[in-house]
Design an enzyme around this catalytic site. Structure first.
Site, PDB file in Angstrom:
ATOM      1  N   HIS A  10      11.944 -33.098  26.028  1.00  0.00           N
ATOM      2  CA  HIS A  10      11.647 -33.587  24.680  1.00  0.00           C
ATOM      3  C   HIS A  10      12.017 -35.064  24.545  1.00  0.00           C
ATOM      4  O   HIS A  10      11.963 -35.606  23.436  1.00  0.00           O
ATOM      5  CB  HIS A  10      12.444 -32.805  23.627  1.00  0.00           C
ATOM      6  N   LYS A  25       9.017 -28.299  19.131  1.00  0.00           N
ATOM      7  CA  LYS A  25       8.176 -27.398  18.350  1.00  0.00           C
ATOM      8  C   LYS A  25       6.709 -27.821  18.338  1.00  0.00           C
ATOM      9  O   LYS A  25       6.003 -27.659  17.347  1.00  0.00           O
ATOM     10  CB  LYS A  25       8.689 -27.258  16.903  1.00  0.00           C
ATOM     11  N   SER A  70       7.773 -25.457  11.574  1.00  0.00           N
ATOM     12  CA  SER A  70       8.305 -24.727  12.720  1.00  0.00           C
ATOM     13  C   SER A  70       9.736 -25.158  13.021  1.00  0.00           C
ATOM     14  O   SER A  70      10.599 -24.322  13.316  1.00  0.00           O
ATOM     15  CB  SER A  70       7.407 -24.959  13.942  1.00  0.00           C
TER      16      SER A  70
END
Length: 344
Positions: A127, A72, A157
């Site tokens: 990620h 995010k 988020s």
């Protein structure tokens, strides 16, 4: 960090290849479909010990470009920008191929398979924290672009994302979720460790970092600096095309970029869209003053003190960069001296 300023720590010495030392290599099964690997939590529906080990052993090519973020933090946006740069601003690739095929996620078996099959030069998204990244990267000329975002906005988020992303546990209340976020008890682990770990690579020729806020404030200038880092110059017309087609509005209406094609067992978009707002500072609409102050205290402890990780690295000096705009510039050190990734 106060209500109008956040910044990663100043430049530090680049790490040695053994940055992963001290992290456990054995996975531990957790409840609700979560498991731990390398000291980090992952949801079992999309990730597995096998996929994470395969990612660690992934054979990196010198012309690979890795799009790396904590979740995010602008992953999809940067992927769109990189896709458009690769095509000299021509949006046809972005409009005909799903983004998860254009820049597959390294840590999933499907993403690994796609990455191996994609034509070079490859764009690969991830990620993963730095200690779980492919070992072969650290001896290669492959490039990493790391996007970092105000962690309060990341929190908000991620809270909304966890409500629609079925592999994640229900986040409960925002207050409860903030407690878990600050503790690092969320998928992909601690934001603080992720950012501090990756920013140890500042100073390397093949590492470029940029803030989400900087992309918003000056997308054209950011794209120019990305092109310089990638050794891929664009004409003024091509640059205009990248900026136009990488806007939030353009991505929101592109089914190849907005995840509307994602299967229902992955995303419950009846509860909200994947691309929600794409703005900075939305945390002010969600966090109370008390929650914001508590977040700031944890930020100072985690980002200005010695890093709490098994590598024992204590080279990060205290204090965030001083930047009057409130947003750190990726091409400058705290004194404004151009660094790697800045304009030549």
């Amino acid at each position: 960090m106060d209500g109008d300023f956040w910044a990663p720590p100043p430049d530090v010495s680049p790490p040695v290849p053994g940055v992963s030392e001290g992290y456990p290599g054995v996975s531990q099964v957790m409840s609700h479909g979560y498991f731990q690997h390398g000291g980090v939590t992952f949801p079992g529906l999309l990730y597995s010990p096998r996929s994470l080990e395969a990612a660690r052993e992934f054979p990196v090519e010198d012309d690979d470009v890795f799009n790396v973020t904590y979740q995010k933090s602008g992953t999809v946006w940067m992927l769109e920008i990189l896709s458009l740069i690769r095509q000299d601003g021509d949006p046809r690739w972005c409009r005909s191929v799903p983004n998860w095929d254009r820049g597959p996620w390294l840590e999933t078996l499907l993403g690994l398979r796609r990455a191996r099959a994609n034509a070079r030069p490859r764009i690969i998204s991830s990620h993963l924290p730095v200690h779980m990244f492919p070992k072969s990267f650290f001896g290669s000329k492959a490039k990493v672009i790391y996007t970092v975002r105000d962690p309060k906005d990341v929190l908000v988020s991620l809270f909304h994302f966890a409500r629609i992303f079925r592999p994640y546990r229900d986040p409960g209340s925002l207050g409860d979720f903030m407690d878990k976020f600050l503790q690092g008890d969320v998928p992909f682990g601690s934001w603080f460790q992720h950012v501090r770990g990756w920013l140890q690579l500042r100073g390397r020729e093949n590492f470029f970092w940029i803030s989400y806020e900087e992309l918003q404030q000056d997308l054209r200038g950011s794209v120019q600096r990305l092109c310089s880092f990638l050794c891929h110059p664009l004409s003024p017309a091509a640059l205009d095309a990248v900026v136009t087609n990488a806007s939030f509005a353009a991505m929101s209406h592109n089914p190849m970029s907005n995840f509307s094609l994602s299967p229902g067992f992955i995303l419950d978009q009846n509860r909200g869209p994947f691309l929600r707002k794409g703005i900075s500072g939305d945390w002010r609409n969600h966090l109370s003053p008390e929650q914001s102050r508590r977040f700031d205290l944890v930020y100072r402890e985690r980002m200005e003190g010695p890093p709490k990780n098994p590598s024992g690295d204590t080279k990060i000096p205290p204090g965030p960069p001083k930047n009057p705009s409130g947003v750190p510039k990726s091409g400058e050190d705290p004194q404004g001296t151009p660094k790697n990734g800045g304009d030549p």
